[in-house]
Motif scaffolding. Structure first.
Motif, short mmCIF file in Angstrom:
data_model
loop_
_atom_site.label_atom_id
_atom_site.label_comp_id
_atom_site.label_asym_id
_atom_site.label_seq_id
_atom_site.Cartn_x
_atom_site.Cartn_y
_atom_site.Cartn_z
N ALA A 18 27.41 4.66 -17.13
CA ALA A 18 28.15 4.96 -15.94
C ALA A 18 29.01 5.22 -15.18
CB ALA A 18 28.54 3.41 -15.85
N TYR A 19 30.27 5.75 -16.13
CA TYR A 19 31.96 6.00 -15.43
C TYR A 19 31.30 7.25 -15.84
CZ TYR A 19 36.12 8.28 -16.85
OH TYR A 19 37.14 9.29 -16.17
N TRP A 20 30.54 8.28 -16.31
CA TRP A 20 30.36 9.81 -16.26
C TRP A 20 29.58 10.06 -14.31
CZ3 TRP A 20 33.43 13.19 -16.87
CH2 TRP A 20 34.27 13.10 -18.46
N ALA A 21 28.98 8.76 -14.62
CA ALA A 21 27.70 8.82 -13.65
C ALA A 21 28.90 8.83 -12.15
CB ALA A 21 26.74 7.54 -13.88
N GLU A 22 29.37 8.28 -11.77
CA GLU A 22 30.16 7.41 -11.14
C GLU A 22 31.19 8.98 -10.62
OE1 GLU A 22 32.30 6.10 -7.54
OE2 GLU A 22 30.24 5.50 -8.95
N ARG A 23 31.63 8.75 -12.04
CA ARG A 23 32.80 10.83 -11.84
C ARG A 23 31.89 11.81 -11.10
NH1 ARG A 23 37.40 12.12 -13.93
NH2 ARG A 23 37.10 15.03 -14.26
N ARG A 24 30.88 11.95 -11.45
CA ARG A 24 29.54 12.70 -10.81
C ARG A 24 29.27 12.81 -9.61
NH1 ARG A 24 27.62 13.79 -15.86
NH2 ARG A 24 25.33 11.59 -15.31
N ARG A 25 28.99 11.88 -9.01
CA ARG A 25 28.68 11.40 -8.08
C ARG A 25 29.41 12.01 -6.52
NH1 ARG A 25 25.83 6.83 -9.85
NH2 ARG A 25 27.72 5.43 -9.56
N SER A 140 41.34 4.48 -10.83
CA SER A 140 41.20 2.80 -9.86
C SER A 140 39.78 2.30 -9.95
CB SER A 140 41.52 3.35 -8.29
OG SER A 140 40.40 4.34 -7.79
N TRP A 141 39.13 3.76 -10.26
CA TRP A 141 37.82 2.25 -10.79
C TRP A 141 37.02 2.23 -12.20
CZ3 TRP A 141 33.82 3.93 -14.43
CH2 TRP A 141 31.81 3.26 -14.15
N GLU A 142 37.88 2.90 -13.12
CA GLU A 142 38.51 2.30 -14.68
C GLU A 142 39.47 0.31 -14.32
OE1 GLU A 142 40.04 5.19 -16.41
OE2 GLU A 142 38.05 5.65 -17.59
N GLN A 143 39.99 1.02 -13.17
CA GLN A 143 40.27 -0.85 -13.17
C GLN A 143 40.10 -1.87 -12.42
OE1 GLN A 143 44.94 1.27 -11.46
NE2 GLN A 143 45.44 0.94 -13.33
N LEU A 144 39.14 -1.52 -11.25
CA LEU A 144 38.12 -2.05 -10.69
C LEU A 144 37.14 -2.39 -11.80
CD1 LEU A 144 38.01 -0.36 -7.07
CD2 LEU A 144 38.91 -2.73 -8.04
N ASN A 145 36.85 -2.31 -12.31
CA ASN A 145 35.54 -2.29 -13.57
C ASN A 145 36.04 -2.07 -14.95
OD1 ASN A 145 33.58 -2.11 -11.22
ND2 ASN A 145 33.24 0.45 -11.28
N HIS A 146 37.63 -3.12 -14.90
CA HIS A 146 37.83 -3.51 -16.71
C HIS A 146 36.75 -3.99 -17.22
CE1 HIS A 146 40.42 -3.05 -19.34
NE2 HIS A 146 41.62 -4.19 -19.26
N ASP A 147 36.14 -4.62 -17.36
CA ASP A 147 36.00 -6.02 -17.38
C ASP A 147 34.45 -5.36 -17.91
OD1 ASP A 147 35.39 -6.11 -15.09
OD2 ASP A 147 34.93 -8.38 -14.91
N GLN A 148 34.02 -4.97 -17.20
CA GLN A 148 32.54 -4.24 -17.40
C GLN A 148 33.13 -2.92 -18.23
OE1 GLN A 148 31.57 -2.94 -13.88
NE2 GLN A 148 31.42 -5.29 -13.06
N LEU A 149 34.00 -2.08 -18.63
CA LEU A 149 33.90 -0.99 -19.99
C LEU A 149 34.74 -1.10 -20.64
CD1 LEU A 149 35.68 1.60 -17.12
CD2 LEU A 149 33.08 1.20 -18.22
#
Length: 153
Positions: A18-25, A140-149
């Motif tokens: 999910a992290y790498w997919a979001e980065r690619r997007r 910033s995406w990691e901070q928003l999705n911190h509980d899921q990563l």
């Protein structure tokens, strides 16, 4: 069979994907922005110009003056008295010898420049503004999705 350290948490593949997919997007999105594309090409040009100027401008010129200066024991008077007869011989020589000397100096300058250019490209790789923007966005995406990563993404 090795076991993971007790304080590390296993990384789940879907979370990393999910992290790498979001980065690619995000990278695909910002590559469409004209200002970012202009900044990318401007930074590529500046990077190449800086590498070429360092490799062909500074290093060969520095070595051309530094080596004789060291050989003269850091005494400019000795260096000048050693170089003046060489320059007089060059001026008084025939055109073929002058052309050969100049071409030898140009070959030496180019070879030193290419040597430093190759190592300069290896030692200072290009930093893309796209990657920088993606790094900032992903923090910033990691901070928003911190509980899921997982801990280490």
């Amino acid at each position: 069979m090795t076991t993971p350290a007790p304080h590390t948490k296993a990384v789940d593949a879907p979370e990393v994907a999910a992290y790498w997919a979001e980065r690619r997007r995000y990278l695909n999105r910002i590559r469409m922005i004209p200002e970012t594309r202009q900044r990318f090409w401007r930074e590529v040009a500046i990077y190449l110009l800086r590498r070429v100027l360092w490799s062909f401008g500074f290093f060969p010129v520095f070595l051309a003056f530094w080596i004789p200066f060291v050989m003269a024991s850091f005494n400019p008077v000795v260096m000048a008295s050693d170089l003046i007869p060489l320059l007089e011989d060059f001026v008084n020589s025939n055109p073929e010898v002058q052309a050969t000397t100049i071409s030898s100096l140009l070959i030496a300058w180019a070879s030193i420049g290419f040597f430093f250019l190759v190592f300069d490209f290896v030692l200072t790789p290009f930093k893309s503004p796209y990657e920088y923007e993606a790094d900032v966005y992903m923090k910033s995406w990691e901070q928003l999705n911190h509980d899921q990563l997982p801990d280490k993404v």
